[in-house]
Design an enzyme around this catalytic site. Structure first.
Site, PDB file in Angstrom:
ATOM      1  N   HIS A 197      -0.991  -3.334 -14.757  1.00  0.00           N
ATOM      2  CA  HIS A 197      -0.435  -3.531 -16.331  1.00  0.00           C
ATOM      3  C   HIS A 197      -1.140  -2.492 -17.089  1.00  0.00           C
ATOM      4  CE1 HIS A 197       1.091  -5.728 -19.601  1.00  0.00           C
ATOM      5  NE2 HIS A 197       0.628  -6.565 -19.503  1.00  0.00           N
ATOM      6  N   HIS A 236       8.372  -0.415 -12.494  1.00  0.00           N
ATOM      7  CA  HIS A 236       8.450  -1.358 -13.819  1.00  0.00           C
ATOM      8  C   HIS A 236       9.040  -2.695 -13.405  1.00  0.00           C
ATOM      9  CE1 HIS A 236       8.582  -2.987 -17.820  1.00  0.00           C
ATOM     10  NE2 HIS A 236       7.502  -2.183 -18.214  1.00  0.00           N
ATOM     11  N   ASP A 292       3.062   4.761 -18.684  1.00  0.00           N
ATOM     12  CA  ASP A 292       1.511   4.736 -18.360  1.00  0.00           C
ATOM     13  C   ASP A 292       1.610   6.315 -17.587  1.00  0.00           C
ATOM     14  OD1 ASP A 292       0.304   2.965 -20.093  1.00  0.00           O
ATOM     15  OD2 ASP A 292       0.697   1.627 -18.547  1.00  0.00           O
TER      16      ASP A 292
HETATM   17  N1  CMC Z   1       4.185   2.834  -5.763  1.00  0.00           N
HETATM   18  C1  CMC Z   1       4.718   2.593  -4.441  1.00  0.00           C
HETATM   19  N2  CMC Z   1       5.467   1.666  -4.445  1.00  0.00           N
HETATM   20  C2  CMC Z   1       5.800   0.782  -5.181  1.00  0.00           C
HETATM   21  C3  CMC Z   1       5.446   1.141  -6.600  1.00  0.00           C
HETATM   22  C4  CMC Z   1       4.460   2.221  -6.724  1.00  0.00           C
HETATM   23  N3  CMC Z   1       3.917   2.390  -8.087  1.00  0.00           N
HETATM   24  N4  CMC Z   1       5.782   0.060  -7.456  1.00  0.00           N
HETATM   25  C5  CMC Z   1       6.611  -0.656  -6.593  1.00  0.00           C
HETATM   26  N5  CMC Z   1       6.765  -0.244  -5.272  1.00  0.00           N
HETATM   27  C6  CMC Z   1       7.329  -0.611  -4.096  1.00  0.00           C
HETATM   28  C7  CMC Z   1       7.001  -1.936  -3.609  1.00  0.00           C
HETATM   29  O1  CMC Z   1       6.021  -1.771  -2.577  1.00  0.00           O
HETATM   30  C8  CMC Z   1       8.128  -2.706  -3.115  1.00  0.00           C
HETATM   31  O2  CMC Z   1       8.398  -2.147  -1.897  1.00  0.00           O
HETATM   32  P1  CMC Z   1       9.338  -3.167  -0.859  1.00  0.00           P
HETATM   33  O3  CMC Z   1      10.433  -3.751  -1.538  1.00  0.00           O
HETATM   34  O4  CMC Z   1       9.555  -2.275   0.242  1.00  0.00           O
HETATM   35  O5  CMC Z   1       8.206  -4.215  -0.682  1.00  0.00           O
HETATM   36  C9  CMC Z   1       9.244  -2.106  -4.178  1.00  0.00           C
HETATM   37  O6  CMC Z   1       8.624  -1.137  -4.772  1.00  0.00           O
HETATM   38  C10 CMC Z   1       9.493  -3.133  -5.416  1.00  0.00           C
HETATM   39  O7  CMC Z   1       8.244  -3.316  -5.821  1.00  0.00           O
HETATM   40  P2  CMC Z   1       7.689  -4.847  -6.831  1.00  0.00           P
HETATM   41  O8  CMC Z   1       6.422  -4.996  -6.455  1.00  0.00           O
HETATM   42  O9  CMC Z   1       8.751  -5.655  -6.376  1.00  0.00           O
HETATM   43  O10 CMC Z   1       7.995  -4.138  -8.294  1.00  0.00           O
HETATM   44  P3  CMC Z   1       7.828  -4.920  -9.359  1.00  0.00           P
HETATM   45  O11 CMC Z   1       8.782  -4.764 -10.141  1.00  0.00           O
HETATM   46  O12 CMC Z   1       7.331  -6.395  -9.037  1.00  0.00           O
HETATM   47  O13 CMC Z   1       6.304  -4.404  -9.656  1.00  0.00           O
HETATM   48  C11 CMC Z   1       4.890  -3.022 -10.930  1.00  0.00           C
HETATM   49  C12 CMC Z   1       6.073  -3.784 -10.827  1.00  0.00           C
HETATM   50  C13 CMC Z   1       4.713  -2.363 -12.227  1.00  0.00           C
HETATM   51  C14 CMC Z   1       3.891  -3.859 -10.840  1.00  0.00           C
HETATM   52  C15 CMC Z   1       4.753  -2.039  -9.792  1.00  0.00           C
HETATM   53  O14 CMC Z   1       6.059  -1.217  -9.821  1.00  0.00           O
HETATM   54  C16 CMC Z   1       3.595  -1.316  -9.656  1.00  0.00           C
HETATM   55  O15 CMC Z   1       2.498  -1.827  -9.199  1.00  0.00           O
HETATM   56  N6  CMC Z   1       3.340  -0.108 -10.372  1.00  0.00           N
HETATM   57  C17 CMC Z   1       2.260   0.708 -10.323  1.00  0.00           C
HETATM   58  C18 CMC Z   1       1.262   0.205 -11.537  1.00  0.00           C
HETATM   59  C19 CMC Z   1       1.720   0.689 -12.835  1.00  0.00           C
HETATM   60  O16 CMC Z   1       2.138   1.438 -13.146  1.00  0.00           O
HETATM   61  N7  CMC Z   1       1.836  -0.419 -13.704  1.00  0.00           N
HETATM   62  C20 CMC Z   1       2.486  -0.097 -15.302  1.00  0.00           C
HETATM   63  C21 CMC Z   1       3.441  -0.538 -15.528  1.00  0.00           C
HETATM   64  S1  CMC Z   1       4.366  -0.259 -16.993  1.00  0.00           S
HETATM   65  C22 CMC Z   1       3.078  -0.590 -18.392  1.00  0.00           C
HETATM   66  C23 CMC Z   1       2.835  -1.989 -18.490  1.00  0.00           C
HETATM   67  O17 CMC Z   1       3.764  -2.678 -18.795  1.00  0.00           O
HETATM   68  O18 CMC Z   1       1.656  -2.404 -18.288  1.00  0.00           O
END
Ligand code: CMC
Length: 331
Positions: A197, A236, A292
């Site tokens: 986050h 995201h 970010d």
């Molecule tokens: N790098 C590599 N793979 C990723 C990433 C990433 N940053 N984000 C998602 N994935 C993959 C994940 O492994 C999954 O793959 P699979 O379906 O094969 O298992 C797929 O993409 C969908 O991921 P998810 O976890 O279901 O996605 P989500 O929408 O639940 O998670 C997130 C959103 C922000 C937690 C995630 O994208 C993440 O961990 N990003 C990196 C951390 C980040 O940049 N956070 C800041 C968010 S924006 C500012 C804020 O609001 O805080």
């Protein structure tokens, strides 16, 4: 925010106008803005004993850990905040929090670096005052550059609110027990701290420094695809397309570099983005840069240390948390 496109607010408004919008549902008229700015300025001081208990933190402590603790401790200064029965009290503590979070953040930074504390100056705008509290010094006069002040306004506007995310849900969860808003905000800030986050901007910077050179980008992408590491600042929960805030941050970076000089980490970031946006791993999962991805590069160019990045997210998000808390309390 409240029906206004983020691009329009980033272009034309200050952070305090946007905070007012989030909290009240409409942008302030000139007289309302004057009162709001004065109110925020008048609440910027914190009790002197805050400085004393900050002294209890180890030198070099993470500023976000200190911020979370001090925000929670603020409830002990305002016992009536435990009984938010009147709209007037809600407004009072909301204004206090919007204002004091910046002062506390600056105090945490100064303490972590062993620097003397700089008091808030109500004659300055919100972001200008914040930069002044961070960087002024008894022996060298600091004058914030207007382009950097504007960049901070834009970054604060972009970070002020975003739906029912982890920290906002925490604010609502804690607030639903009728806990005081200082404790709820401390909880929300703790939820923001994590690297998935609000800690993502810090994680991005560490990732870029670890990659170190554009030539190392392809091998890092391979590590992401083999699930060894995350591509920080990508993906995201809500956006399954390019985060509109990320485009504005990227544009702001170029304006900041005109003043500070180019941060070479942006070349690594742009190469990561270029490769990722062409690679089926990221395309098929709809992973794009989020707010970010570029913000830490700007903060670093402005001379802000990495551990301050989640704190810089928490300051404006406090307005968003409080707007959501207020909505819940009224419901
Ligand atoms: N790098 C590599 N793979 C990723 C990433 C990433 N940053 N984000 C998602 N994935 C993959 C994940 O492994 C999954 O793959 P699979 O379906 O094969 O298992 C797929 O993409 C969908 O991921 P998810 O976890 O279901 O996605 P989500 O929408 O639940 O998670 C997130 C959103 C922000 C937690 C995630 O994208 C993440 O961990 N990003 C990196 C951390 C980040 O940049 N956070 C800041 C968010 S924006 C500012 C804020 O609001 O805080």
């Amino acid at each position: 925010y409240r029906g206004y496109p983020i691009e329009q607010l980033a272009e034309n408004s200050t952070y305090l106008e946007v905070a007012y919008l989030l909290l009240n549902g409409e942008l302030p008229k000139a007289d309302e803005l004057a009162v709001w700015e004065k109110t925020i300025g008048s609440h910027a001081m914190v009790h002197e004993s805050v400085r004393q208990f900050l002294d209890g933190f180890r030198w070099g402590s993470h500023t976000m850990g200190m911020l979370v603790s001090v925000l929670g401790a603020k409830s002990t200064f305002y016992p009536d905040s435990r009984n938010i029965s009147s709209p007037e009290l809600m407004e009072l503590h909301t204004a206090r929090l919007v204002s004091k979070v910046a002062t506390v953040a600056a105090l945490c930074y100064r303490h972590s670096r062993g620097l003397p504390y700089i008091y808030p100056d109500a004659s300055l705008g919100f972001c200008e005052n914040f930069l002044n509290m961070l960087f002024n010094s008894p022996n060298t006069k600091y004058e914030p550059n207007p382009i950097l002040v504007k960049a901070l306004e834009v970054l604060f506007i972009l970070h002020a609110d975003h739906e029912q995310n982890c920290s906002t849900s925490t604010m609502r969860g804690i607030g639903s027990s009728l806990a005081d808003p200082y404790s709820s905000t401390a909880g929300a800030a703790a939820a923001l701290y994590g690297p998935l986050h609000g800690g993502a901007n810090e994680a991005v910077l560490k990732m870029l420094m670890e990659i170190g050179d554009v030539k190392n980008v392809p091998s890092y992408i391979e590590r992401v695809k083999s699930r060894e590491v995350l591509l920080q600042g990508f993906g995201h929960r809500v956006y399954k397309h390019y985060d509109p805030r990320a485009s504005i941050v990227k544009q702001t970076a170029n304006e900041v570099f005109e003043v500070t000089g180019r941060n070479s980490l942006i070349d690594i970031a742009m190469e990561l983005e270029r490769i990722a946006l062409e690679d089926d791993f990221f395309v098929s999962r709809k992973l794009y840069p989020n707010v970010d991805f570029y913000s830490g590069i700007i903060y670093q160019a402005m001379g802000l240390p990495v551990d301050m990045y989640p704190v810089l997210f928490a300051i404006p998000r406090t307005a968003g948390w409080l707007a959501q808390w207020k909505e819940m309390m009224h419901d």
